[in-house]
Design an enzyme around this catalytic site. Structure first.
Site, PDB file in Angstrom:
ATOM      1  N   HIS A 269      56.510 -30.453 -66.367  1.00 54.46           N
ATOM      2  CA  HIS A 269      56.303 -29.398 -67.353  1.00 54.46           C
ATOM      3  C   HIS A 269      56.244 -28.072 -66.627  1.00 54.46           C
ATOM      4  O   HIS A 269      55.787 -27.993 -65.486  1.00 54.46           O
ATOM      5  CB  HIS A 269      55.004 -29.635 -68.135  1.00 54.46           C
ATOM      6  CG  HIS A 269      54.886 -28.801 -69.369  1.00 54.46           C
ATOM      7  ND1 HIS A 269      54.414 -27.510 -69.351  1.00 54.46           N
ATOM      8  CD2 HIS A 269      55.187 -29.077 -70.669  1.00 54.46           C
ATOM      9  CE1 HIS A 269      54.431 -27.020 -70.583  1.00 54.46           C
ATOM     10  NE2 HIS A 269      54.884 -27.948 -71.401  1.00 54.46           N
TER      11      HIS A 269
ATOM     12  N   ASP B   1      56.711 -34.705 -74.740  1.00 53.67           N
ATOM     13  CA  ASP B   1      57.962 -35.192 -75.310  1.00 53.67           C
ATOM     14  C   ASP B   1      58.205 -36.659 -75.001  1.00 53.67           C
ATOM     15  O   ASP B   1      58.964 -37.326 -75.709  1.00 53.67           O
ATOM     16  CB  ASP B   1      59.145 -34.372 -74.770  1.00 53.67           C
ATOM     17  CG  ASP B   1      59.002 -32.897 -75.080  1.00 53.67           C
ATOM     18  OD1 ASP B   1      58.788 -32.582 -76.263  1.00 53.67           O
ATOM     19  OD2 ASP B   1      59.100 -32.072 -74.166  1.00 53.67           O
TER      20      ASP B   1
END
Length: 450
Positions: free
Chosen positions: A328, A385
């Site tokens: 991320h 996700d």
């Protein structure tokens, strides 16, 4: 400045900012023989920022920070994120506690209005949303103009933008009463707009909202009910969707939130600003990543070589393959949202008494990521996700709708940031600078001489 390069001591062509020992509230910047003090802003969680708002006027210089990786565009009291330790808080409340004790509507109120509501305030808010769930009948004609295979995000962004033509009584960002009715309309109507886009894609009639249902249950019935038979919303499905929306509700100054702020800084109305945010979220590097993650898992499932092959490909920088759902931009620890969704996924699949090979592949990949030195050293932990797409699949949500669900969750965060910006005494239209690297002045030649 007399055209001199920025220097410190004998280090030519180098500009640095050094914290002053005696005055920690300022930073000292040396550019050639010029020296200026810059204020240091300290956040409530101890974050430090050098305020460069007057840098250009005082020195003629600007800063260059591709992608705004080290640049703060605003101060905000909405969301605190510490990527190093994996902390996410909305208005001071840990995401884990909100996911355990609140529903999405309550979290939305918190984000937009700053405090958890009383029982009376929450009931009033729910009632207000129920009054605005229906779409103007003329909006349905928009759906007839879209191709059947139009992506739901394209429909979502278009219809949200078009709301400004139907509700011209609430477009003034400086009128609190108009802003208030706009936020109710957006929060109430976005699930209807989203569900209609799905029905359009499969050729089924639109299902009108039912105001006796909860926010999440209402969306599921609009998605999956048909006029020919009764449909009962599974409460576990509604709860799983509720958690997904909560963990997506805000995430500081991400691409789409920054887009909403930038468009709103021009005093564009709330509908137009949110439409712009939806377009930003559509990108595969942002909200579209959960769809890309499931597509990757499907690819691995179809390959008899299994997970090991793709782990090796991910380690090979020349392979061109990238494991979606890992790492991320901000988090350098396990994404706290991923932990919540992973537990939800486990409960949902256990309740359904079925084994999903996609989820089993996801678990195997997660195990590798948490133990393989390659991933550990690079802090490539599973992100939000990674599991959200698997949960959407379990709920029966088609892949094309994944990012639409992300937009539904992120809506209160977008609205909160738009409102916060307009309430700020320091609001200015956003206008980034650049360093020009093109051709210098050239002589224009008529076309016959080129």
């Amino acid at each position: 400045m007399s055209g001199k390069a920025g220097t410190i001591g004998n280090a030519p062509r180098e500009t640095t900012v050094a914290a002053q020992q005696a005055a920690p509230e300022t930073a000292l910047l040396r550019l050639g023989d010029q020296e200026i003090e810059l204020p240091v802003v300290v956040g409530s969680e101890g974050e430090h920022a050098v305020d460069i708002s007057k840098l250009r006027s005082q020195t003629g210089y600007i800063t260059l920070d591709e992608g705004y990786v080290n640049t703060g565009t605003t101060t905000s009291a909405i969301t605190y994120l510490d990527g190093e330790t994996g902390i996410l808080r909305y208005r001071g409340y840990p995401i884990e506690e909100l996911a355990a004790h609140s529903d999405f509507v309550e979290v939305s109120y918190l984000l937009m209005f700053g405090e958890l509501p009383s029982a009376e305030q929450l009931d009033e808010f729910r009632q207000g949303l129920r009054q605005h769930t229906m779409l103007h009948e003329d909006i349905k004609s928009f759906y007839s103009g879209f191709p059947r295979d139009a992506h739901p995000m394209a429909i979502l962004g278009s219809v949200v933008g078009a709301l400004s033509t139907f509700y011209q009584d609430s477009l003034d960002p400086k009128d609190p009463s108009q802003v208030n009715i706009s936020l109710y309309r957006l929060m109430a109507k976005l699930p209807t707009i989203a569900a209609f886009s799905h029905k359009k894609s499969i050729g089924q009639p639109f299902i009108y909202p039912r105001n006796d249902l909860s926010y999440c249950a209402n969306f599921l019935q609009m998605m999956f009910a048909v006029p020919t038979e009764e449909y009962t919303v599974d409460p576990d499905f509604a709860e799983a969707l509720n958690l997904l929306l909560i963990v997506h509700a805000d995430h500081e100054q991400n691409c789409s939130t920054s887009t909403v702020r930038m468009v709103g800084s021009a005093d564009a109305n709330l509908f137009a600003s949110i439409s712009a945010g939806i377009c930003a979220l559509w990108g595969p590097l942002h909200g579209g990543a959960n769809q890309a993650c499931v597509e990757m898992l499907e690819r691995i499932k179809a390959d008899p070589d299994g997970v090991g092959k793709y782990v090796d490909l991910a380690k090979d920088k020349d392979s061109g393959f990238r494991l979606m759902g890992f790492g991320h931009r901000v988090y350098k620890n396990y994404d706290p949202r991923a932990k919540i969704i992973r537990a939800t996924c486990n409960r949902l699949l256990s309740k359904m008494d079925r084994k999903d090979p996609i989820f089993e592949i996801a678990q195997e990949l997660e195990s590798v990521a948490l133990s393989d030195p390659y991933f550990v050293e690079r802090k490539l932990y599973p992100n939000v996700d990674f599991y959200s797409g698997v949960v959407y699949r379990a709920l029966g949500i088609p892949v094309g709708m994944f990012t639409v669900l992300f937009a539904m969750g992120r809506l209160p965060g977008w609205i909160a940031h738009w409102m916060e910006m307009h309430e700020s005494n320091t609001k200015r239209i956003q206008r980034p600078r650049q360093v020009y690297t093109g051709a210098q002045k050239r002589e224009y030649l008529p076309v016959e001489k080129r």
